[in-house]
Design an enzyme around this catalytic site. Structure first.
Site, PDB file in Angstrom:
ATOM      1  N   HIS A  88       0.812  -1.214   0.000  1.00  0.00           N
ATOM      2  CA  HIS A  88       0.000   0.000   0.000  1.00  0.00           C
ATOM      3  C   HIS A  88       0.844   1.263   0.000  1.00  0.00           C
ATOM      4  O   HIS A  88       0.335   2.352  -0.285  1.00  0.00           O
ATOM      5  CB  HIS A  88      -1.081  -0.015   1.095  1.00  0.00           C
ATOM      6  CG  HIS A  88      -0.622   0.298   2.489  1.00  0.00           C
ATOM      7  ND1 HIS A  88      -0.311  -0.671   3.417  1.00  0.00           N
ATOM      8  CD2 HIS A  88      -0.463   1.476   3.127  1.00  0.00           C
ATOM      9  CE1 HIS A  88       0.021  -0.090   4.568  1.00  0.00           C
ATOM     10  NE2 HIS A  88      -0.061   1.210   4.409  1.00  0.00           N
ATOM     11  N   ASP A 226       1.057  -7.669   2.254  1.00  0.00           N
ATOM     12  CA  ASP A 226       1.209  -6.230   1.997  1.00  0.00           C
ATOM     13  C   ASP A 226       2.685  -5.807   1.912  1.00  0.00           C
ATOM     14  O   ASP A 226       3.196  -5.120   2.784  1.00  0.00           O
ATOM     15  CB  ASP A 226       0.479  -5.460   3.107  1.00  0.00           C
ATOM     16  CG  ASP A 226       0.210  -4.008   2.719  1.00  0.00           C
ATOM     17  OD1 ASP A 226       0.825  -3.529   1.749  1.00  0.00           O
ATOM     18  OD2 ASP A 226      -0.611  -3.362   3.396  1.00  0.00           O
ATOM     19  N   SER A 660       3.871   2.478   8.291  1.00  0.00           N
ATOM     20  CA  SER A 660       3.618   1.442   7.295  1.00  0.00           C
ATOM     21  C   SER A 660       4.894   1.117   6.536  1.00  0.00           C
ATOM     22  O   SER A 660       5.565   2.020   6.028  1.00  0.00           O
ATOM     23  CB  SER A 660       2.572   1.918   6.289  1.00  0.00           C
ATOM     24  OG  SER A 660       1.304   1.813   6.866  1.00  0.00           O
TER      25      SER A 660
HETATM   26  N1  ARG Z   1      -4.705   0.424   7.232  1.00  0.00           N
HETATM   27  C1  ARG Z   1      -3.406   0.396   6.623  1.00  0.00           C
HETATM   28  C2  ARG Z   1      -2.601   1.595   7.035  1.00  0.00           C
HETATM   29  O1  ARG Z   1      -3.115   2.658   7.205  1.00  0.00           O
HETATM   30  C3  ARG Z   1      -3.485   0.415   5.139  1.00  0.00           C
HETATM   31  C4  ARG Z   1      -3.946  -0.824   4.568  1.00  0.00           C
HETATM   32  C5  ARG Z   1      -4.129  -0.690   3.083  1.00  0.00           C
HETATM   33  N2  ARG Z   1      -5.123  -1.623   2.666  1.00  0.00           N
HETATM   34  C6  ARG Z   1      -6.347  -1.287   2.232  1.00  0.00           C
HETATM   35  N3  ARG Z   1      -7.233  -2.215   2.040  1.00  0.00           N
HETATM   36  N4  ARG Z   1      -6.662  -0.032   1.989  1.00  0.00           N
HETATM   37  O2  ARG Z   1      -1.399   1.520   7.138  1.00  0.00           O
END
Ligand code: ARG
Length: 749
Positions: A88, A226, A660
């Site tokens: 992501h 991811d 992230s």
């Molecule tokens: N919640 C994760 C973050 O903010 C991002 C995950 C991305 N995946 C998604 N389905 N949008 O780091």
């Protein structure tokens, strides 16, 4: 008897340790004090402080970078500048390079040679140096100064410091920041080397990298792979350079060894990275405002925007690719704000905050410190409550008005102070400005859909007109509302039938017209709306709101200072500076009678699979992955315990957005996973850390390596890495030994 007492004492200490063990805390690496280090040793670390952070010699910190200055984190995992981060985090790059012919979002991308790597549009920041500049920043400060005088002195001191640090340096590849910690109680200066030649190396298909999509986002149990890889390039002298064909892979000061020896419940786990922002000192009044006013507004507007995109994306493959990244950005925090409001209530955060506020009051009363601290909470409460009427217009401007691509495009490229506007005004450099803007417009229109933008314009105008009080509405919005009897759909459709801002072709004709003038731009009704919205936002919202900021900031500075003195020793809020958080691999119990294990496996991917031909379905599983699953062809990446393929795992580390892509590092400084999310039950965690239920969700590095090796056939990338396949000897023996101070680990470079 003696030994019995000793046993009781030891038991008490070790039970106690379970609770005092620091899981909360995003610590500044250079402030790694003895107490913190002792806790880390208790958690199991085998590295010395110098191996984690060393200003002069290479240490772990040299393998950690901020992507684009902090939107995500990445870690160097080979001596050829290979960089691991999240799918992501690479999503924007993958999306920007995708077309219906080469759809890397759906199919993934793997460079089989360095020549095939694709330039990305962000640089990576390596932390160079950190210094305490509190005295210099606060120099000249007097007790009787107003908050405004204080602010401006601090600003000019900081600017002077930054200016002298920047002297003789190139601003493309060197950055300096002076940042405030603990609400203005401490200041640190950071310098960075920026490497701007970064290239995409490998990304799994979204059916792996984004498996579970929005449904699983922010949740555990999770089965998302991811991860994505880039490579950092440098010039021939290994110095920063912008993209150049002749650049060489970076020779890093440090790269992380990669451990496929497996993670076990209770293993030491540490994360280093760039958390963006937290609000851990927010008071009960702030919590109330977030739950009741701010977050619901953000959720409402985002939902409207998402539905508009969804409608067109589901109809066309081209639009789906064009809007994939924009959609993900809006939806990630749409769900975040839903979860945050929900969990602030479930976890009774307002009550917890009130308890802290009561202890604070009791403390200064007991210590006769009314004069110093007695006004703090009043200042905060009054400032919060008196400025709350600005929340809705602020949020509607930030989420709705700026949520219109058309309005944002005009603001950035046509408004006063933009190069084209200035050129047209002065008559100088017009053709150069036009050419530059045309170039920008070309990539803007590559990922643009006029129907989405038209529907968005109609919706955001009507949202603003209906939900924001009249005193914050631009006159033009009010008159359009009357003229169209509230039917902004009609307004938007009239506008879009004539506007040149809906395609590259029309825009090009418009800009190349010899008669183009600032007058012509100013005649455009959406341009006028944009200017009026901006004026309202600046003068009627942010300016009056800021008159409460100084009271708020002063109150917070005192409150936070006192909490430190009271021994409520919290780390400073995240602010996009490098932090580390340490703890352990750990399961959790989300509710009565419910236990969540600390790891997931490929079995779960298969259980979640939805049989469909739609490769973009959130729970589509690619055939190749199914084949590998059927054949149990997991190579050396399977769990030793049961032969299953690990996918994700949990630890009690303290992270937030910006983290992230951060490395999860074991006791020996080796990479065991890449962090990518938090869990639903603790979505209030940016405001109040929940030690029992708050977890970091990471991809097990074995899953990433399995995908690279077995799924993508890119074994050459694994060969670049320093892969460690056995657990360390001490890890295999009893846990208690962990409490001794470790020797330096010799394998660290
Ligand atoms: N919640 C994760 C973050 O903010 C991002 C995950 C991305 N995946 C998604 N389905 N949008 O780091």
């Amino acid at each position: 008897m003696k030994s019995f007492i000793k046993l009781i004492f030891t038991l008490f200490l070790s039970i106690n340790m379970l609770f005092v063990k620091a899981d909360e805390g995003m610590w500044l690496p250079m402030l790694l004090g003895e107490a913190t280090y002792k806790n880390m040793v208790e958690c199991g670390i085998r590295l010395t402080p110098e191996q984690i952070y060393n200003a002069n010699n290479s240490s772990l910190k040299d393998a950690i970078v901020a992507l684009g200055g902090g939107f995500c984190t990445g870690e160097i995992i080979s001596d050829q500048g290979l960089l691991m981060t999240n799918h992501h985090c690479g999503f924007g790059t993958i999306q920007a390079n995708s077309t219906t012919e080469h759809d890397y979002l759906t199919d993934g991308f793997w460079a089989m040679t360095k020549e095939q790597e694709i330039p990305a549009d962000f640089g990576v920041w390596f932390l160079n140096n950190i210094s305490d500049v509190t005295d210099k920043v606060l120099k000249g400060l007097k007790d009787n100064m107003s908050e405004q005088q204080r602010d401006s002195l601090i600003r000019s001191n900081s600017n002077a410091l930054k200016k002298s640090a920047k002297e003789g340096r190139n601003k493309e590849d060197f950055a300096v920041q002076v940042k405030s910690f603990y609400y203005g109680n401490l200041y640190y200066m950071f310098t960075y080397d920026i490497y701007n030649d970064v290239r995409l190396v490998g990304a799994p298909p979204s059916s792996i990298g984004k498996f579970g999509g929005d449904t699983d986002n922010w949740m555990w149990p999770r089965h998302t792979g991811d991860f994505t890889m880039f490579r950092v390039y440098a010039d021939k002298e290994n110095n920063p350079s912008s993209y150049n064909e002749n650049n060489q892979p970076l020779k890093p000061k440090h790269s992380l060894p990669v451990s496929i020896a497996g993670v076990k419940d209770g293993d030491y786990a540490m994360i280093m990275g760039y958390p963006g922002s937290t609000n851990r000192f927010l008071t009960s009044w702030g919590v109330k405002e977030a739950v009741e006013i701010e977050q619901p507004a953000r959720v409402k507007i985002r939902r409207v925007k998402l539905d508009i995109m969804d409608e067109q994306m589901s109809k066309s493959q081209k639009v789906r690719i064009q809007y994939a990244s924009k959609y993900a950005r809006v939806s990630n925090y749409w769900k975040y704000f839903i979860g945050q409001s929900e969990q602030l209530v479930n976890n009774k955060v307002a009550d917890k905050k009130q308890n802290i506020e009561s202890s604070f009051t009791a403390w200064y009363q007991k210590n006769k410190l009314e004069k110093e601290y007695g006004q703090a909470l009043n200042l905060i409460q009054n400032a919060t409550e008196s400025s709350s009427k600005y929340i809705i217009p602020k949020v509607y401007f930030q989420e709705a008005v700026v949520g219109s691509e058309l309005i944002l495009f005009m603001y950035r490229n046509l408004g006063p102070r933009t190069p084209l506007y200035n050129a047209l005004k002065t008559g100088e450099g017009v053709s150069k400005a036009k050419e530059a803007l045309l170039q920008k417009a070309e990539s803007y229109f590559k990922d643009y859909n006029a129907t989405i933008d038209e529907n968005t314009l109609a919706s955001i105008l009507s949202l603003y007109a209906n939900d924001v009080s009249k005193e914050f509405q631009p006159e033009l919005l009010i008159s359009l509302n009357e003229k169209y009897k509230g039917n902004f759909k009609k307004f938007a459709s009239n506008y879009f039938s004539k506007t040149p801002f809906k395609s590259y072709k029309l825009f090009k004709e418009w800009i190349n017209n010899d008669k183009l003038s600032t007058k012509a731009i100013e005649k455009d009704v959406v341009f006028q709306l944009m200017n009026q919205f901006l004026a309202v936002y600046r003068t009627k919202v942010m300016l009056p709101k800021s008159s409460f900021d100084s009271d708020y900031n002063k109150g917070m500075r005192l409150f936070v200072d006192a909490l430190q003195k009271m021994g409520m020793n919290k780390a400073s809020d995240a602010n996009s500076t490098m932090r580390f958080t340490y703890g352990n691999v750990l399961p959790y119990d989300p509710a009565d009678a419910v236990h969540y294990d600390f790891f997931t496996t490929l079995e779960g991917v298969m259980q979640k699979e939805v049989l469909t031909d739609d490769k973009n379905h959130e729970f589509y599983v690619p055939q190749k992955l199914k084949d590998l699953y059927e054949a149990k062809d997991y190579g050396p990446y399977a769990r030793k315990e049961d032969g299953k393929l690990p996918v994700g795992f949990l630890s009690n580390n303290d992270i937030t957005g910006g983290n992230s892509g951060s490395p999860v590092i074991n006791a020996y400084g080796e990479l065991i996973g890449t962090a990518f999310d938090g869990n639903w039950e603790a979505m209030s965690g940016d405001i109040y850390f929940e030690p029992n239920i708050q977890r970091t969700i990471s991809v097990d590095i074995r899953y990433a390596l399995f995908i690279i090796d077995k799924y993508a056939g890119a074994k050459h990338l694994i060969d670049e890495m320093n892969v460690v396949s056995e657990r360390h000897i001490e890890e295999k023996s009893s846990k208690d030994e962990k409490q001794d101070m470790p020797e330096a680990v010799p394998s660290m470079r």
